[in-house]
Design a protein around this motif. Structure first.
Motif, PDB file in Angstrom:
ATOM      1  N   ARG A 199      53.769  39.111  79.370  1.00  0.00           N
ATOM      2  CA  ARG A 199      52.412  38.477  79.386  1.00  0.00           C
ATOM      3  C   ARG A 199      51.524  39.094  80.325  1.00  0.00           C
ATOM      4  O   ARG A 199      51.908  39.103  81.707  1.00  0.00           O
ATOM      5  CB  ARG A 199      52.614  36.865  79.509  1.00  0.00           C
ATOM      6  CG  ARG A 199      53.430  36.278  78.260  1.00  0.00           C
ATOM      7  CD  ARG A 199      53.870  34.705  78.609  1.00  0.00           C
ATOM      8  NE  ARG A 199      52.861  33.961  78.889  1.00  0.00           N
ATOM      9  CZ  ARG A 199      52.341  33.107  79.765  1.00  0.00           C
ATOM     10  NH1 ARG A 199      52.779  33.363  81.015  1.00  0.00           N
ATOM     11  NH2 ARG A 199      51.246  32.459  79.802  1.00  0.00           N
ATOM     12  N   VAL A 200      50.435  39.516  79.834  1.00  0.00           N
ATOM     13  CA  VAL A 200      49.391  40.348  80.646  1.00  0.00           C
ATOM     14  C   VAL A 200      48.224  39.118  81.125  1.00  0.00           C
ATOM     15  O   VAL A 200      47.635  38.742  80.201  1.00  0.00           O
ATOM     16  CB  VAL A 200      48.819  41.474  80.097  1.00  0.00           C
ATOM     17  CG1 VAL A 200      47.906  42.229  81.089  1.00  0.00           C
ATOM     18  CG2 VAL A 200      50.070  42.304  79.833  1.00  0.00           C
ATOM     19  N   LEU A 201      47.706  39.100  82.521  1.00  0.00           N
ATOM     20  CA  LEU A 201      46.553  38.627  82.700  1.00  0.00           C
ATOM     21  C   LEU A 201      45.679  39.249  83.614  1.00  0.00           C
ATOM     22  O   LEU A 201      45.829  40.114  84.403  1.00  0.00           O
ATOM     23  CB  LEU A 201      47.008  37.228  83.599  1.00  0.00           C
ATOM     24  CG  LEU A 201      45.874  36.488  84.365  1.00  0.00           C
ATOM     25  CD1 LEU A 201      45.331  35.647  83.335  1.00  0.00           C
ATOM     26  CD2 LEU A 201      46.442  35.522  85.572  1.00  0.00           C
ATOM     27  N   ASP A 202      44.380  38.666  83.337  1.00  0.00           N
ATOM     28  CA  ASP A 202      43.111  39.531  84.008  1.00  0.00           C
ATOM     29  C   ASP A 202      42.382  37.977  84.540  1.00  0.00           C
ATOM     30  O   ASP A 202      41.702  37.414  83.724  1.00  0.00           O
ATOM     31  CB  ASP A 202      42.308  40.531  83.270  1.00  0.00           C
ATOM     32  CG  ASP A 202      41.155  40.876  84.128  1.00  0.00           C
ATOM     33  OD1 ASP A 202      40.952  40.402  85.129  1.00  0.00           O
ATOM     34  OD2 ASP A 202      40.537  41.957  83.801  1.00  0.00           O
ATOM     35  N   PRO A 203      42.730  37.721  85.682  1.00  0.00           N
ATOM     36  CA  PRO A 203      41.994  36.473  86.195  1.00  0.00           C
ATOM     37  C   PRO A 203      40.598  36.573  86.497  1.00  0.00           C
ATOM     38  O   PRO A 203      39.784  35.435  86.754  1.00  0.00           O
ATOM     39  CB  PRO A 203      42.781  36.129  87.452  1.00  0.00           C
ATOM     40  CG  PRO A 203      42.976  37.491  88.042  1.00  0.00           C
ATOM     41  CD  PRO A 203      43.212  38.304  86.817  1.00  0.00           C
ATOM     42  N   ALA A 204      39.886  37.754  86.374  1.00  0.00           N
ATOM     43  CA  ALA A 204      38.512  37.814  86.415  1.00  0.00           C
ATOM     44  C   ALA A 204      37.908  38.879  85.208  1.00  0.00           C
ATOM     45  O   ALA A 204      37.569  39.975  85.590  1.00  0.00           O
ATOM     46  CB  ALA A 204      37.994  38.561  87.866  1.00  0.00           C
ATOM     47  N   CYS A 205      38.460  38.547  84.050  1.00  0.00           N
ATOM     48  CA  CYS A 205      38.241  39.319  82.945  1.00  0.00           C
ATOM     49  C   CYS A 205      37.017  39.886  82.441  1.00  0.00           C
ATOM     50  O   CYS A 205      37.087  40.924  81.680  1.00  0.00           O
ATOM     51  CB  CYS A 205      39.072  38.733  81.673  1.00  0.00           C
ATOM     52  SG  CYS A 205      38.278  37.569  80.868  1.00  0.00           S
ATOM     53  N   GLY A 206      35.794  39.464  82.611  1.00  0.00           N
ATOM     54  CA  GLY A 206      34.621  39.938  82.504  1.00  0.00           C
ATOM     55  C   GLY A 206      34.538  40.167  80.821  1.00  0.00           C
ATOM     56  O   GLY A 206      34.740  39.504  80.085  1.00  0.00           O
ATOM     57  N   THR A 207      34.233  41.170  80.407  1.00  0.00           N
ATOM     58  CA  THR A 207      33.960  41.786  78.974  1.00  0.00           C
ATOM     59  C   THR A 207      35.359  42.129  78.453  1.00  0.00           C
ATOM     60  O   THR A 207      35.579  42.600  77.406  1.00  0.00           O
ATOM     61  CB  THR A 207      33.118  42.808  78.853  1.00  0.00           C
ATOM     62  OG1 THR A 207      33.558  44.101  79.677  1.00  0.00           O
ATOM     63  CG2 THR A 207      31.611  42.653  79.528  1.00  0.00           C
ATOM     64  N   GLY A 208      36.431  41.959  79.205  1.00  0.00           N
ATOM     65  CA  GLY A 208      37.649  42.104  78.453  1.00  0.00           C
ATOM     66  C   GLY A 208      38.440  43.647  78.484  1.00  0.00           C
ATOM     67  O   GLY A 208      39.170  43.775  77.569  1.00  0.00           O
ATOM     68  N   GLY A 238      42.955  36.066  79.592  1.00  0.00           N
ATOM     69  CA  GLY A 238      42.086  36.280  80.759  1.00  0.00           C
ATOM     70  C   GLY A 238      41.320  34.897  81.144  1.00  0.00           C
ATOM     71  O   GLY A 238      41.676  33.817  80.356  1.00  0.00           O
ATOM     72  N   ILE A 239      40.680  34.903  82.311  1.00  0.00           N
ATOM     73  CA  ILE A 239      39.972  33.836  82.853  1.00  0.00           C
ATOM     74  C   ILE A 239      38.443  34.479  83.199  1.00  0.00           C
ATOM     75  O   ILE A 239      38.540  35.409  83.878  1.00  0.00           O
ATOM     76  CB  ILE A 239      40.487  33.283  84.215  1.00  0.00           C
ATOM     77  CG1 ILE A 239      42.007  32.782  83.511  1.00  0.00           C
ATOM     78  CG2 ILE A 239      39.755  31.964  84.451  1.00  0.00           C
ATOM     79  CD1 ILE A 239      42.884  32.319  85.038  1.00  0.00           C
ATOM     80  N   ILE A 263      41.322  33.660  76.251  1.00  0.00           N
ATOM     81  CA  ILE A 263      40.270  33.732  77.420  1.00  0.00           C
ATOM     82  C   ILE A 263      39.868  32.185  77.614  1.00  0.00           C
ATOM     83  O   ILE A 263      39.390  31.547  76.849  1.00  0.00           O
ATOM     84  CB  ILE A 263      39.338  34.575  76.969  1.00  0.00           C
ATOM     85  CG1 ILE A 263      39.643  35.865  76.518  1.00  0.00           C
ATOM     86  CG2 ILE A 263      38.328  34.647  78.160  1.00  0.00           C
ATOM     87  CD1 ILE A 263      38.723  36.934  76.180  1.00  0.00           C
ATOM     88  N   THR A 264      40.098  31.840  78.857  1.00  0.00           N
ATOM     89  CA  THR A 264      39.663  30.439  79.292  1.00  0.00           C
ATOM     90  C   THR A 264      38.326  30.647  80.136  1.00  0.00           C
ATOM     91  O   THR A 264      38.256  31.581  80.857  1.00  0.00           O
ATOM     92  CB  THR A 264      41.038  29.752  80.139  1.00  0.00           C
ATOM     93  OG1 THR A 264      42.104  29.884  79.418  1.00  0.00           O
ATOM     94  CG2 THR A 264      40.322  28.291  80.838  1.00  0.00           C
ATOM     95  N   ARG A 265      37.364  29.852  79.938  1.00  0.00           N
ATOM     96  CA  ARG A 265      36.096  29.889  80.581  1.00  0.00           C
ATOM     97  C   ARG A 265      36.180  28.929  81.765  1.00  0.00           C
ATOM     98  O   ARG A 265      36.230  27.533  81.723  1.00  0.00           O
ATOM     99  CB  ARG A 265      34.893  29.597  79.942  1.00  0.00           C
ATOM    100  CG  ARG A 265      33.728  29.959  80.727  1.00  0.00           C
ATOM    101  CD  ARG A 265      32.500  29.743  79.908  1.00  0.00           C
ATOM    102  NE  ARG A 265      31.433  29.519  80.781  1.00  0.00           N
ATOM    103  CZ  ARG A 265      30.426  28.650  80.850  1.00  0.00           C
ATOM    104  NH1 ARG A 265      30.166  28.004  79.541  1.00  0.00           N
ATOM    105  NH2 ARG A 265      29.249  28.699  81.550  1.00  0.00           N
TER     106      ARG A 265
END
Length: 483
Positions: A199-208, A238-239, A263-265
């Motif tokens: 499972r991959v996360l970007d905690p400041a994902c911006g435009t993905g 993403g967050i 993606i969570t806002r």
């Protein structure tokens, strides 16, 4: 049947960059005539929410024949319906958008499905600022020309948004913070190599960008329908706290085949990091967190005792340390400041070296993020589970013939060729060196290339003296401020 054949054909059409640029330019020219939109700070969000609804409508048309597919948007609020003059004429267009469309979309509730919640979250963060029905109609007609059936289009659009963000920079300050050059993203993803089992996360994902690039890499590993289902539903997360990049990230993943993007806002740092649940921990984390700014002092309370900082880059580094599963891997972009900083920064780096294996640091050329910022940046790669014994450094050089990267001469993926080859079998060379942790003083990771004499050789004695004088002037100015 004829309609679906036509639709199928249109899905294969990807607009070229020139056509997309022409549409965006036309939209911007049209919006300049509206009294409710005084600057690009107003115009870009308006363009974005309309493009999102068109993108979502194209996506839903593509899914129309899928078994058991339930539309996300109620029929009368779907792009193809409310933008039809026969359904909503110009005299009622603004009133419909302001009093019916936005309130309906912002209040969507999907129960167990998160798709409607995503749309609701987006439209809670936006409002229509276009005042002229004539101008809104013209914008609709322009956006109708775009077919969101090709994932290539989102990359072109992202570049166009980047250009607009750059123009907004003076007025908006940090609006460019969520853009990372695609070649840099691709390099990090290919270094970390996420797999379908992870499972991959970007905690400041911006435009993905990191999520989309991870999907493209993992797509090559798909062998069965089960693999495909997992890839598009349980692989990338993403967050993002800002409404505009959140919306663009949603568009990006939808165009990459993800029906319900994870993606969570929210503000990643908005709750105590020590309370992360099992579901909030990941095998792989790749990100370019905001840097050059500070979080509110309240955010510091959510960080570990003795490591409370308002520096966003350091705060995200702490979050990642907690959010990584055992044996998890990370690739993160950090500015130079935290690399040499002492105090709380040194304590955070001590934790990193003690509890993680910081095996590689890539020192990027200073102009990689130009024209957004000239700050020197680094890519740190580390694993969770064992302490660091030694760190490999690689000083990346600009390609031949380039004095500095710029808007017209951006970094390219081929610029990473030598680094990727070196990473397969790390050995010392003119650009690569190894440092034992026992040799590092005060957890200062800002270690220069011992083989790099370029800066000294390129400077004349007069230039050297001038640089020393400038540094002395800066030192005196800082001392006066401290006094």
């Amino acid at each position: 049947i004829k309609y679906h054949q036509t639709l199928s054909n249109s899905m294969q059409v990807s607009m070229d960059a020139q056509s997309l640029r022409s549409i965006i330019k036309s939209c911007r020219d049209i919006m300049r005539k509206d009294e409710g939109l005084s600057s690009d700070l107003d115009r870009l969000p308006q363009l974005s929410w309309m493009m999102f609804l068109k993108c979502l409508d194209d996506h839903e048309q593509k899914q129309a024949n899928s078994k058991n597919y339930q539309p996300i948007i109620p029929k009368s609020f779907q792009w193809k319906n409310w933008t039809n003059k026969d359904k909503v004429d110009d005299s009622k267009l603004i009133q419909f958008v302001n009093t019916e469309l936005f309130p309906t979309l912002a209040s969507l509730n999907g129960g167990n499905t998160t798709q409607k919640q995503h749309v609701a979250s987006i439209f809670k963060g936006f409002s229509n600022r276009v005042e002229s029905p004539k101008i809104l109609r013209q914008l609709i007609e322009q956006i109708d020309r775009i077919n969101f059936f090709s994932s290539d289009d989102i990359h072109t659009l992202a570049k166009l948004y980047e250009d607009m963000l750059l123009e907004m920079r003076n007025a908006a300050g940090q609006n460019g913070e969520f853009y990372t050059p695609r070649p840099v993203i691709r390099f990090i993803v290919n270094m970390v190599k996420p797999t379908l089992k992870e499972r991959v996360l970007d905690p400041a994902c911006g435009t993905g960008g990191f999520l989309a690039e991870s999907l493209e890499l993992m797509e090559k590993q798909v062998k069965t329908s089960v693999d495909k289902s997992k890839l598009y539903s349980k692989s990338v997360y993403g967050i993002e706290k800002k409404p505009l990049p959140y919306l663009l990230g949603m568009m990006n993943l939808i165009l990459h085949g993800v029906d319900d993007p994870n993606i969570t806002r929210k503000n990643t740092l908005g709750s105590p990091i020590s309370e992360l649940s099992k579901e909030e921990k990941f095998n792989v984390i790749m990100t370019n967190p905001p840097f050059g700014g500070e979080e509110e002092s309240e955010i510091a309370k959510n960080l570990p005792e003795g490591m409370k900082t308002t520096d966003t880059a350091l705060a995200f580094l702490l979050y990642i340390m907690e959010a990584l599963e055992k044996n998890g891997r990370c690739g993160i972009i950090l500015p130079n400041g935290p690399m040499f900083a002492g105090g709380i920064a040194a304590k955070i780096k001590e934790k990193l070296l003690t509890e993680f294996n910081l095996h590689t640091i890539i020192r990027l050329p200073e102009s990689v993020f130009s024209p957004y910022t000239g700050i020197a940046t680094n890519i740190l790669f580390f694993d969770k589970g064992t302490s660091t014994k030694e760190i490999w450094y690689y000083q990346m050089k600009k390609r031949e013939g380039i004095k500095a990267y710029s808007k017209t001469k951006p970094i390219e993926y081929d610029d990473f060729t030598d680094v990727l080859k070196w990473a397969e079998n790390k050995k010392k060379n003119q650009n690569a060196w190894k440092v034992k942790v026992s040799e590092i003083n005060n957890f200062n990771l800002d270690i220069k290339n011992p083989n790099d004499k370029e800066e000294t050789l390129d400077m004349t004695p007069h230039e050297l003296i001038e640089n020393i004088l400038k540094d002395e002037e800066k030192t005196l100015e800082l001392l006066r401020e401290v006094k």
